[in-house]
Scaffold this motif. Structure first.
Motif, PDB file in Angstrom:
ATOM      1  N   GLY A 133       5.480  16.153  -6.134  1.00 34.11           N
ATOM      2  CA  GLY A 133       5.381  15.160  -4.602  1.00 34.11           C
ATOM      3  C   GLY A 133       7.233  14.875  -4.597  1.00 34.11           C
ATOM      4  O   GLY A 133       8.197  14.833  -4.490  1.00 34.11           O
ATOM      5  N   VAL A 134       7.671  14.976  -5.427  1.00 35.52           N
ATOM      6  CA  VAL A 134       9.164  14.826  -6.663  1.00 35.52           C
ATOM      7  C   VAL A 134      10.476  15.815  -6.474  1.00 35.52           C
ATOM      8  O   VAL A 134       9.528  17.152  -7.175  1.00 35.52           O
ATOM      9  CB  VAL A 134       9.127  13.787  -7.497  1.00 35.52           C
ATOM     10  N   LEU A 159       9.124  -0.031   0.929  1.00 40.21           N
ATOM     11  CA  LEU A 159       9.460   0.705  -0.645  1.00 40.21           C
ATOM     12  C   LEU A 159      10.873   0.308  -0.486  1.00 40.21           C
ATOM     13  O   LEU A 159      10.985   0.844  -2.452  1.00 40.21           O
ATOM     14  CB  LEU A 159       9.597   2.205   0.263  1.00 40.21           C
ATOM     15  N   ASP A 160      11.344  -0.491  -0.581  1.00 42.80           N
ATOM     16  CA  ASP A 160      12.689  -1.116  -0.791  1.00 42.80           C
ATOM     17  C   ASP A 160      12.765  -2.288  -2.019  1.00 42.80           C
ATOM     18  O   ASP A 160      12.730  -1.955  -2.631  1.00 42.80           O
ATOM     19  CB  ASP A 160      13.607  -1.984   0.628  1.00 42.80           C
ATOM     20  N   LEU A 161      11.499  -2.538  -1.525  1.00 44.95           N
ATOM     21  CA  LEU A 161      10.743  -3.425  -3.152  1.00 44.95           C
ATOM     22  C   LEU A 161      10.754  -2.764  -4.141  1.00 44.95           C
ATOM     23  O   LEU A 161      10.542  -2.706  -5.161  1.00 44.95           O
ATOM     24  CB  LEU A 161      10.069  -4.807  -2.291  1.00 44.95           C
ATOM     25  N   VAL A 195       3.933  11.447  -1.420  1.00 48.49           N
ATOM     26  CA  VAL A 195       3.292  11.563  -2.956  1.00 48.49           C
ATOM     27  C   VAL A 195       1.845  10.454  -3.555  1.00 48.49           C
ATOM     28  O   VAL A 195       1.359  10.135  -2.491  1.00 48.49           O
ATOM     29  CB  VAL A 195       4.566  10.154  -3.526  1.00 48.49           C
ATOM     30  N   GLY A 196       2.087  10.902  -4.742  1.00 52.12           N
ATOM     31  CA  GLY A 196       0.367  10.153  -4.940  1.00 52.12           C
ATOM     32  C   GLY A 196       0.537   8.757  -6.442  1.00 52.12           C
ATOM     33  O   GLY A 196      -0.133   8.270  -7.261  1.00 52.12           O
ATOM     34  N   ALA A 201       7.355   7.398  -5.964  1.00 56.26           N
ATOM     35  CA  ALA A 201       8.300   7.019  -4.221  1.00 56.26           C
ATOM     36  C   ALA A 201       9.629   6.524  -5.199  1.00 56.26           C
ATOM     37  O   ALA A 201      10.562   6.287  -4.272  1.00 56.26           O
ATOM     38  CB  ALA A 201       7.143   6.314  -3.477  1.00 56.26           C
ATOM     39  N   VAL A 202       9.606   5.597  -5.117  1.00 52.16           N
ATOM     40  CA  VAL A 202      10.284   5.685  -6.366  1.00 52.16           C
ATOM     41  C   VAL A 202      11.455   6.345  -6.314  1.00 52.16           C
ATOM     42  O   VAL A 202      12.743   6.502  -6.022  1.00 52.16           O
ATOM     43  CB  VAL A 202      10.612   4.553  -7.161  1.00 52.16           C
ATOM     44  N   LEU A 203      11.281   7.320  -7.343  1.00 53.56           N
ATOM     45  CA  LEU A 203      12.333   8.569  -7.586  1.00 53.56           C
ATOM     46  C   LEU A 203      12.603   9.116  -6.085  1.00 53.56           C
ATOM     47  O   LEU A 203      14.165   9.267  -6.928  1.00 53.56           O
ATOM     48  CB  LEU A 203      11.779   9.841  -8.115  1.00 53.56           C
ATOM     49  N   LEU A 204      11.596   9.222  -5.220  1.00 53.53           N
ATOM     50  CA  LEU A 204      12.276   9.642  -3.850  1.00 53.53           C
ATOM     51  C   LEU A 204      13.699   9.088  -3.475  1.00 53.53           C
ATOM     52  O   LEU A 204      14.462   9.595  -2.914  1.00 53.53           O
ATOM     53  CB  LEU A 204      11.313   9.779  -2.873  1.00 53.53           C
TER      54      LEU A 204
END
Length: 214
Positions: A133-134, A159-161, A195-196, A201-204
Motif C-alpha cells: 500500500g506504500v 488524515l491531516d490530523l 492501506v492497512g 496512511a501517514v506515509l502516503l
C-alpha cells in the motif's frame, strides 16, 4: 506504560523520551547507555511494555545479541532505532524478530505513529524495503492526489490530523467528534487509501509532498 530506551547518546535518549511522552504522558522511561546495562535493567526492572534500542552501542557484539534479546523479552515488542541506512542491513535486523526498524532520519511525527502502531500489535518496515500500500517509486506519486481527491472533506481532515501524530481522542477533541465517530472515519480513510494501518496512511501523505490536504 513503562518503556526501556537503550542508546549511548544522551541527545537520542532525551529525544525518544520526549516522543514516548507524546504517546502517553504518564509513561515511565528507563534509560540504558550500553547493551550490558540494558540486560541488567531487564533483570532488575520492568515489566516493560516496549523496548527501543540502538544497534551500535557499547557491549553489542552483533545481531545474535538482538535475536537473543527479542526471544528473552517476548512478547514485549523490540524496536530498533538506528543510523543504519543500508537496505540489506535493515533486512538482516528485521529477520531477527524486531517489531520495527526506524532510521534515525525519520520525522518525529512518524516515529510517534510507528511506536503507537507497534504498541497496538503492529509492525513497521522502512519504505525503502517496500510496504504493502506504500511506494516510493516516482511513477506512483501522480496517482496519490487523485486518491486524496476522492475522499470526503471530513476524511481529509482526519488524515491531516493523523499525519500530525494525533490520537483518536485528540482528533475527536479537535473536530468536535465522539471517539466512535473518529474510529469510523479512520477506518474509512484507510479503506479509501487502500492501506492497512495508520502509519501507511501517514506515509502516503509524506510521499505526496503535500503539507496539508484541506
Amino acid at each position: 506504560m513503562q518503556v526501556l530506551i537503550a542508546d549511548d547518546h544522551s541527545i537520542v535518549r532525551s529525544g525518544l523520551t520526549h516522543l514516548v511522552g507524546e504517546l502517553n504522558e504518564d509513561a515511565r522511561v528507563d534509560a540504558a547507555t550500553s547493551f550490558d546495562q540494558l540486560n541488567q535493567m531487564l533483570s532488575g526492572g520492568g515489566p516493560y511494555d516496549l523496548i527501543i534500542m540502538d544497534l551500535r552501542m557499547p557491549g553489542m557484539s552483533g545481531l545474535d545479541d538482538v535475536e537473543d534479546l527479542v526471544r528473552r523479552v517476548a512478547p514485549v515488542p523490540v524496536v530498533v532505532f538506528s543510523m543504519i541506512e543500508s537496505p540489506d542491513e535493515m533486512r538482516a535486523v528485521l529477520s531477527r524478530g524486531v517489531r520495527a526498524f526506524i532510521p534515525k532520519s525519520t520525522d518525529d511525527v512518524l516515529v510517534v505513529n510507528i511506536l503507537r502502531l507497534v504498541l497496538a500489535g503492529g509492525s513497521y518496515v522502512p519504505p525503502v524495503l517496500g510496504m504493502p500500500g506504500v511506494t516510493s517509486a516516482p511513477a506512483a506519486k501522480p496517482q496519490q492526489p487523485s486518491v486524496f481527491d476522492g475522499m470526503t472533506r471530513r476524511q481529509l481532515e482526519v488524515l491531516d490530523l493523523l499525519a500530525q501524530g494525533l490520537s483518536n481522542q485528540e482528533i475527536g477533541e479537535r473536530l468536535g467528534l465522539n471517539l466512535s465517530t473518529v474510529k469510523t472515519h479512520v477506518t474509512g480513510v484507510l479503506k479509501a487509501l487502500g492501506v492497512g494501518s495508520r502509519t501507511q496512511a501517514v506515509l502516503l501523505v509524506k510521499e505526496s509532498g503535500r503539507d496539508r490536504l484541506v
